[in-house]
Design a protein around this motif. Structure first.
Motif, PDB file in Angstrom:
ATOM      1  N   SER A 115       0.847  -1.192   0.000  1.00 49.04           N
ATOM      2  CA  SER A 115       0.000   0.000   0.000  1.00 49.04           C
ATOM      3  C   SER A 115       0.875   1.232   0.000  1.00 49.04           C
ATOM      4  N   PHE A 136       0.925   5.657  -0.035  1.00 50.45           N
ATOM      5  CA  PHE A 136       0.150   6.831   0.334  1.00 50.45           C
ATOM      6  C   PHE A 136       0.963   8.093   0.089  1.00 50.45           C
ATOM      7  N   TYR A 139       1.008  12.037   1.539  1.00 47.71           N
ATOM      8  CA  TYR A 139       0.528  12.990   2.529  1.00 47.71           C
ATOM      9  C   TYR A 139       1.053  14.381   2.183  1.00 47.71           C
ATOM     10  N   GLN A 191       1.909  18.061   3.985  1.00 50.77           N
ATOM     11  CA  GLN A 191       2.156  18.648   5.300  1.00 50.77           C
ATOM     12  C   GLN A 191       2.550  20.105   5.132  1.00 50.77           C
ATOM     13  N   LYS A 200       2.261  22.021  10.633  1.00 52.79           N
ATOM     14  CA  LYS A 200       0.994  21.297  10.749  1.00 52.79           C
ATOM     15  C   LYS A 200       1.220  19.797  10.663  1.00 52.79           C
ATOM     16  N   SER A 201       0.165  19.051  10.869  1.00 56.22           N
ATOM     17  CA  SER A 201       0.270  17.599  10.809  1.00 56.22           C
ATOM     18  C   SER A 201       0.072  17.107   9.371  1.00 56.22           C
ATOM     19  N   PRO A 202       0.599  15.922   9.053  1.00 56.92           N
ATOM     20  CA  PRO A 202       0.394  15.363   7.712  1.00 56.92           C
ATOM     21  C   PRO A 202      -1.082  15.071   7.453  1.00 56.92           C
ATOM     22  N   LEU A 232      -3.616  13.060   4.679  1.00 60.38           N
ATOM     23  CA  LEU A 232      -3.663  12.087   3.596  1.00 60.38           C
ATOM     24  C   LEU A 232      -4.366  12.687   2.377  1.00 60.38           C
ATOM     25  N   LEU A 244       4.858  13.960   1.641  1.00 60.24           N
ATOM     26  CA  LEU A 244       5.460  12.752   2.204  1.00 60.24           C
ATOM     27  C   LEU A 244       4.919  11.516   1.504  1.00 60.24           C
ATOM     28  N   LEU A 277       3.384   1.879   8.467  1.00 61.46           N
ATOM     29  CA  LEU A 277       3.797   2.820   7.435  1.00 61.46           C
ATOM     30  C   LEU A 277       5.233   3.280   7.656  1.00 61.46           C
ATOM     31  N   PHE A 334       7.768   6.183   6.224  1.00 61.40           N
ATOM     32  CA  PHE A 334       7.673   7.460   5.522  1.00 61.40           C
ATOM     33  C   PHE A 334       9.014   7.851   4.911  1.00 61.40           C
ATOM     34  N   GLY A 335       8.939   8.483   3.759  1.00 61.28           N
ATOM     35  CA  GLY A 335      10.097   9.171   3.223  1.00 61.28           C
ATOM     36  C   GLY A 335      10.292  10.477   3.966  1.00 61.28           C
ATOM     37  N   TYR A 339       4.699   8.784  16.435  1.00 62.58           N
ATOM     38  CA  TYR A 339       5.824   9.086  15.556  1.00 62.58           C
ATOM     39  C   TYR A 339       6.531  10.336  16.080  1.00 62.58           C
ATOM     40  N   LEU A 364       9.211  11.087   9.270  1.00 61.44           N
ATOM     41  CA  LEU A 364       8.497  10.554  10.419  1.00 61.44           C
ATOM     42  C   LEU A 364       9.053   9.177  10.771  1.00 61.44           C
ATOM     43  N   PHE A 376       3.972  13.175  16.829  1.00 61.88           N
ATOM     44  CA  PHE A 376       2.619  12.996  16.313  1.00 61.88           C
ATOM     45  C   PHE A 376       2.035  11.676  16.775  1.00 61.88           C
ATOM     46  N   TYR A 432      -3.304   6.809   7.718  1.00 61.80           N
ATOM     47  CA  TYR A 432      -3.410   7.265   9.092  1.00 61.80           C
ATOM     48  C   TYR A 432      -4.019   8.656   9.154  1.00 61.80           C
ATOM     49  N   PHE A 484      -3.651  11.912  11.591  1.00 65.34           N
ATOM     50  CA  PHE A 484      -2.711  12.418  12.580  1.00 65.34           C
ATOM     51  C   PHE A 484      -3.348  13.464  13.482  1.00 65.34           C
ATOM     52  N   GLY A 485      -2.848  13.521  14.720  1.00 63.54           N
ATOM     53  CA  GLY A 485      -3.158  14.629  15.588  1.00 63.54           C
ATOM     54  C   GLY A 485      -2.362  15.863  15.181  1.00 63.54           C
TER      55      GLY A 485
END
Lengths: 113, 118
Positions: free
Chosen positions: A32, A34, A36, A38, A42-44, A46, A88, A101, A103-104, B35, B43, B90, B107, B109-110
């Motif tokens: 899978s 994905f 993201y 960002q 802030k937060s990532p 999707l 990301l 997951l 992440f790059g 994370y 991350l 996070f 996912y 995230f907060g």
């Protein structure tokens, strides 16, 4: 060897152009994929997921997956200044801890008005 | 209410202090993750939990511990904080499909906790 690699950028494109973001991964049995977005501080968030070879389109975004080449990309058509962010790539493997997951490090995109 | 709430949003602490970061969710998902994000490193997974009784170490668990107090709450502790634990932390949650392949959702995230250890 990093498991998920992205060009850190920064990548700059003019407004209205196509932005192309690339990602390679090392685990051949990854299942899978994905993307993201960002924004700074802030937060990532999707924006796209893809599971099989080929293209998947959602509005201005197209994700492309080539499992033979272990390569996934994100195209952003008609780029807008609001698309300026870090993107990301994340990959999920098939078993054990690889099912989480990975992440790059992200590609920073700037869309110039 | 946000799907995932992290507290505090910002924290400055001294080396050697114990600190807890808290995460709560309103989605009823079983899977929760912690994370950390550092500039240029992306991350990295610290701990994850698939239910209250199932807690697993991630790639960088040394120096950290976690507690899953309830399905909705997953806390991260730094027993004795050190400066290289300065980072953005996070919490994330993941839904699971009821049919077919599990774990195919991304996912959520907060908002993150910015921790500085001085």
């Amino acid at each position: 060897q990093k498991e998920v690699e992205q060009n850190s950028g920064p990548l700059s494109v003019p407004e209205g152009a196509i932005a192309s973001l690339n990602c390679t991964y090392s685990d051949r049995v990854s299942q899978s994929f994905f993307w993201y977005r960002q924004y700074s501080g802030k937060s990532p968030e999707l924006i796209m997921s893809i599971y099989s070879n080929g293209d998947k389109e959602d509005g201005r975004f197209t994700a492309q997956l080539n499992k033979a080449s272990q390569y996934v990309s994100l195209l952003i058509r008609d780029s807008q200044p609001s698309d300026s962010a870090t993107y990301l790539c994340a990959v999920r493997g098939r078993s054990g801890s690889a099912r989480q997951l990975t992440f790059g490090s992200g590609t920073q995109l700037t869309v110039l008005p | 209410d946000a799907d995932v709430t992290q507290t505090p949003r910002n924290r400055i602490t001294k080396t050697g202090k114990r600190i807890m970061l808290e995460c709560s969710q309103t989605k009823g998902h079983d899977r929760m993750y912690w994370y950390r994000q550092d500039p240029g490193l992306g991350l990295r997974l610290i701990y994850y939990s698939f239910d209250v009784k199932d807690i697993n170490k991630g790639e960088i668990s040394d120096g950290y511990s976690v507690s899953r107090q309830a399905q909705a709450k997953f806390s991260l502790s730094l027993e004795s904080a050190i400066p290289n634990q300065t980072a953005l932390y996070f919490c994330a949650i993941q839904g699971v499909r009821n049919t077919g392949g599990a774990g195919d959702y991304g996912y959520t995230f907060g908002s993150g906790t910015r921790l500085t250890v001085v």
